[in-house]
Design a protein around this motif. Structure first.
Motif, PDB file in Angstrom:
ATOM      1  N   MET A  94       0.849  -1.250  -0.032  1.00 25.30           N
ATOM      2  CA  MET A  94       0.044  -0.057  -0.146  1.00 25.30           C
ATOM      3  C   MET A  94       0.831   1.273   0.010  1.00 25.30           C
ATOM      4  O   MET A  94       0.642   2.206  -0.639  1.00 25.30           O
ATOM      5  N   ILE A  95       1.924   1.335   0.992  1.00 29.91           N
ATOM      6  CA  ILE A  95       2.695   2.408   1.138  1.00 29.91           C
ATOM      7  C   ILE A  95       3.957   2.731   0.238  1.00 29.91           C
ATOM      8  O   ILE A  95       4.602   3.474   0.369  1.00 29.91           O
ATOM      9  N   GLY A  96       4.362   1.394  -0.282  1.00 28.04           N
ATOM     10  CA  GLY A  96       5.616   1.317  -1.242  1.00 28.04           C
ATOM     11  C   GLY A  96       6.696   1.149  -0.349  1.00 28.04           C
ATOM     12  O   GLY A  96       8.052   1.457  -0.993  1.00 28.04           O
ATOM     13  N   TYR A  97       6.872   0.957   0.779  1.00 32.28           N
ATOM     14  CA  TYR A  97       8.153   0.619   1.424  1.00 32.28           C
ATOM     15  C   TYR A  97       8.615  -0.854   1.380  1.00 32.28           C
ATOM     16  O   TYR A  97       7.522  -1.690   1.456  1.00 32.28           O
ATOM     17  N   THR A  98       9.812  -1.024   1.803  1.00 29.21           N
ATOM     18  CA  THR A  98      10.087  -2.503   2.163  1.00 29.21           C
ATOM     19  C   THR A  98      10.145  -2.576   3.787  1.00 29.21           C
ATOM     20  O   THR A  98       9.985  -1.559   4.259  1.00 29.21           O
ATOM     21  N   PHE A  99      10.150  -4.007   4.099  1.00 24.23           N
ATOM     22  CA  PHE A  99       9.951  -4.327   5.747  1.00 24.23           C
ATOM     23  C   PHE A  99      11.153  -3.624   6.406  1.00 24.23           C
ATOM     24  O   PHE A  99      10.788  -2.817   7.389  1.00 24.23           O
ATOM     25  N   GLU A 100      12.155  -3.858   5.702  1.00 21.42           N
ATOM     26  CA  GLU A 100      13.433  -3.264   6.382  1.00 21.42           C
ATOM     27  C   GLU A 100      13.484  -1.443   6.698  1.00 21.42           C
ATOM     28  O   GLU A 100      13.887  -1.004   7.445  1.00 21.42           O
ATOM     29  N   GLU A 101      12.841  -0.988   5.520  1.00 22.32           N
ATOM     30  CA  GLU A 101      12.590   0.446   5.507  1.00 22.32           C
ATOM     31  C   GLU A 101      11.676   0.890   6.682  1.00 22.32           C
ATOM     32  O   GLU A 101      11.843   2.058   7.065  1.00 22.32           O
ATOM     33  N   MET A 102      10.621   0.109   7.119  1.00 20.56           N
ATOM     34  CA  MET A 102       9.795   0.462   7.929  1.00 20.56           C
ATOM     35  C   MET A 102      10.000  -0.038   9.468  1.00 20.56           C
ATOM     36  O   MET A 102       9.673   0.672  10.427  1.00 20.56           O
ATOM     37  N   LEU A 103      10.769  -1.165   9.651  1.00 22.71           N
ATOM     38  CA  LEU A 103      11.178  -1.702  10.756  1.00 22.71           C
ATOM     39  C   LEU A 103      11.770  -0.660  11.630  1.00 22.71           C
ATOM     40  O   LEU A 103      12.816  -0.226  11.413  1.00 22.71           O
ATOM     41  N   GLY A 104      11.067  -0.573  12.785  1.00 21.64           N
ATOM     42  CA  GLY A 104      11.951   0.373  13.764  1.00 21.64           C
ATOM     43  C   GLY A 104      11.548   1.631  13.591  1.00 21.64           C
ATOM     44  O   GLY A 104      12.119   2.409  14.608  1.00 21.64           O
ATOM     45  N   ARG A 105      10.898   2.207  12.610  1.00 18.11           N
ATOM     46  CA  ARG A 105      10.588   3.566  12.426  1.00 18.11           C
ATOM     47  C   ARG A 105       9.152   3.913  13.382  1.00 18.11           C
ATOM     48  O   ARG A 105       8.419   3.309  13.558  1.00 18.11           O
ATOM     49  N   TYR A 106       9.100   5.470  13.681  1.00 15.82           N
ATOM     50  CA  TYR A 106       7.953   5.599  14.484  1.00 15.82           C
ATOM     51  C   TYR A 106       6.603   5.536  13.322  1.00 15.82           C
ATOM     52  O   TYR A 106       6.846   6.186  12.113  1.00 15.82           O
ATOM     53  N   VAL A 107       5.563   5.284  13.633  1.00 11.05           N
ATOM     54  CA  VAL A 107       4.545   4.997  12.810  1.00 11.05           C
ATOM     55  C   VAL A 107       4.021   6.438  12.272  1.00 11.05           C
ATOM     56  O   VAL A 107       3.607   6.304  11.049  1.00 11.05           O
ATOM     57  N   TRP A 108       4.221   7.517  12.935  1.00 12.70           N
ATOM     58  CA  TRP A 108       3.744   8.776  12.506  1.00 12.70           C
ATOM     59  C   TRP A 108       4.459   9.322  11.476  1.00 12.70           C
ATOM     60  O   TRP A 108       4.109  10.257  10.968  1.00 12.70           O
TER      61      TRP A 108
END
Length: 645
Positions: free
Chosen positions: A52-66
């Motif tokens: 949906m948002i076009g990121y990889t798992f590694e790019e999102m993991l550990g980042r703030y959701v906001w």
């Protein structure tokens, strides 16, 4: 012991399968899933949300959701509040930003995660892309807004009443009629707004429509804000999908203007019909060479009792074959815009076969893309008879004029020759034989010579009178001032003899016969000098002015734009105005020959000259106080008048 171990292994296997099934469900779910720790950082995210948002798992993991929200500050505050349990959890909408910078609306549902002690350790959330739903909602909202605007702006009055005739909806036009706001009408009935008799009628109409389940159209007259109006009412039952009657939809259209226009049209049609039927001329309307309308006079013109006998018949039924071909060709050319005569004569054919002379005045008109020819027909049989009589009379008059010219020639030569001999032999007798005549004889000889002289003058005056028309010259620009000066030069001796004077004022240049203008001035000024008072010297004043005649005071039918008025005023003996008409008649005199010389032809010649120029002559006078002659002439002559014929 072994059975316990077996059961334990079975439970572990089942648990592993359950976890695998959960992971498969988590990973393959059609909506996004993610989990946050107590700090708001992403610890898990499924492939659907990543897509949906076009990121990889590694790019999102550990980042703030906001960081992935469009409004990061609002998102951060909401997450912290939820983990702290300071707000209730409920589904909400949030704008999510994709990796490429674009955004989409999402529906998010949160669930808190707890440890064994009951402490909040994170949040598990579902994320659903609701772009399509939003588009549908927006489209629906826009559609509803358009319909609402349309209903509000409709000039027709619109309302919806439930089964108890309570207003559920009214548009602005209806509310304006009642001088109220739409919201003030909601919940009211007709009995709250109208007199009981009228409200009872409206309720009866509603009940009837709901009972029959059929729409009705009514026409009513009512008074709105003091003005009577006619309205067309359409009432329609509103039926639910289940078949239940929910109420009545009413649509009111003000048709007052239309009704007035219809009444005016009917009145106009009645006027036209009355005018057509009252016309003495026959009026016929044709389409494609067929008669579609004829008035009574048209029918009677051709010997029919009623016009209906001719409706639908070809025009050839009332025209001779030869003229019918010519008239049909006229009509075809006229409909194609080609030049054709608008008035023409033809031979008409009556019911019994009688052929009559007729005149047609034709024009065309179009109605609803159809072309028609309308003709006014007149029986000219009597006119033709009169024209024939006039032709014969004109021929006789021309013959009479030729005879008059012949008489003028005879008077000029044959009649004057004996007079000259009488005068010549009289002179010889007077010179050679005067001594041998007695006193009485000499008197007879003197009378004979005077009579011959008067006869000579009379013949000359008659010649002058007849030549006004027979010897006329074309009209040309003529300087009246110069003409008047030449006439004064000719009358110089007579002016000196009478001890009088002639005063010339301004005189304009007009279109005229110069020789006849000379004769006009000579006669009028000569008369003014002749008819003087013995005790006073003659004073003659001549002047002219140009002016535009007032309406209804035209000099002649040609209605000139400008006219010239010549005034000849004297201080002579004058005359009684009751003899005004007589003084312009040939040979009519107001005085005997012994008082004033002349034959009574001079003023008749003046009138004939003025009339030939399209003007008029008159006079004002009082006995003993002089006379004023007024001559009015066109400044510009029209072609075909007088000498231009």
């Amino acid at each position: 012991m072994e059975s316990a171990i077996v059961r334990q292994r079975e439970i572990e296997r089942t648990l592993r399968e359950s976890v695998c099934s959960f992971r498969e469900l988590y990973d393959e779910a059609p909506i996004g899933y993610h989990e946050l720790n107590a700090e708001g950082r992403i610890t898990r995210v499924n492939p659907t949300e990543l897509q949906m948002i076009g990121y990889t798992f590694e790019e999102m993991l550990g980042r703030y959701v906001w960081e992935f929200a469009f409004d990061q500050e609002a998102s951060r505050g909401a997450v912290i509040a939820k983990i702290a349990r300071s707000v209730a959890l409920c589904p909400f909408e949030r704008t999510v930003r994709r990796k490429d910078g674009t955004t989409f609306p999402a529906l998010i549902k949160d669930r808190l995660l707890y440890n064994a002690r009951g402490d909040t350790i994170g949040i598990r959330s579902t994320l659903q892309d609701i772009s399509e739903r939003k588009r549908t909602e927006n489209a629906l909202r826009e559609s509803e807004e358009r319909h609402r605007t349309l209903i509000k702006s409709l000039p027709q009055r619109l309302h919806f009443k439930d089964c108890q005739s309570v207003f559920v909806f009214v548009n602005a036009s209806l509310a304006d009629d009642l001088n109220m706001r739409p919201e003030d009408l909601i919940g009211k009935t007709d009995h709250d707004l109208f007199p009981k008799e009228l409200a009872d009628k409206y309720r009866a109409d509603d009940l009837r429509v709901m009972h029959t389940r059929q729409p009705e159209m009514l026409e009513e007259t009512n008074i709105v804000q003091g003005r009577e109006r006619i309205v067309e009412v359409v009432k329609t039952p509103v039926i639910s999908d289940e078949g239940d009657v929910m109420g009545v939809l009413g649509l009111f259209t003000d048709i007052t203007d239309r009704k007035q226009a219809e009444a005016a049209l009917k009145e106009s049609q009645a006027w036209l019909t009355t005018i057509f039927e009252a016309s003495r001329d026959g009026i016929v309307v044709e389409e494609n060479e067929l008669i579609v309308y004829g008035n009574k006079s048209f029918a009677h013109l051709y010997g029919y009792d009623k016009a209906e006998e001719l409706i639908g018949k070809p025009t050839s039924i009332v025209q001779t074959a030869e003229d019918n071909k010519r008239i049909i060709e006229f009509g075809r050319k006229r409909l194609h815009g080609e030049p054709t005569p608008s008035v023409y004569e033809f031979k008409g054919k009556q019911k019994d076969g009688t052929v009559i002379d007729a005149e047609a005045a034709v024009s065309t008109f179009c109605i609803a893309d159809k072309s028609y020819i309308i003709t006014s027909v007149r029986n000219i049989v009597e006119r033709k008879r009169v024209e024939e009589k006039l032709r014969i009379f004109t021929a006789r008059l021309e013959q009479s004029n030729r005879e008059l010219q012949d008489f003028a020639s005879v008077a000029s030569h044959d009649l004057q020759e004996p007079l000259r001999k009488i005068q010549a032999f009289g002179d010889r007798l007077k010179i050679g034989c005067a001594d041998s005549f007695s006193t009485e004889g000499r008197d007879y000889l003197e009378r004979m010579q005077n009579a011959a002289k008067r006869m000579q003058t009379l013949i000359n005056d008659l010649l002058m009178f007849s030549r006004v028309m027979t010897k006329a010259q074309p009209f040309v620009p003529t300087d009246l001032a110069e003409i008047a000066r030449e006439v004064l030069a000719d009358l110089e001796v007579r002016v000196e003899e009478t001890g009088g004077r002639v005063e010339l004022g301004e005189l304009p240049t007009i279109d005229a016969d110069a020789l006849q203008m000379r004769q006009l001035f000579q006669n009028l000024i000569g008369n003014a000098l002749k008819f003087r008072r013995p005790e006073a010297s003659s004073v003659v004043k001549v002047r002219g002015e140009i002016f535009r005649p007032p309406a209804g005071d035209e000099v002649e039918e040609s209605s000139p734009d400008e006219v010239c008025q010549i005034t000849v005023k004297d201080n002579g003996i004058g005359f009684d105005e009751k003899y005004l008409d007589r003084i312009f008649i040939v040979f009519h005199r107001l005085h005997g020959r012994g008082e004033y010389e002349g034959t009574g032809v001079g003023l008749a010649v003046c009138r004939k000259i003025v009339e030939r120029h399209g003007g008029r002559i008159t006079a004002k006078s009082t006995p003993g106080e002089g006379a004023t002659f007024l001559i009015t002439l066109p400044v510009k002559q029209h072609k075909g008048l007088g000498g231009d014929e």
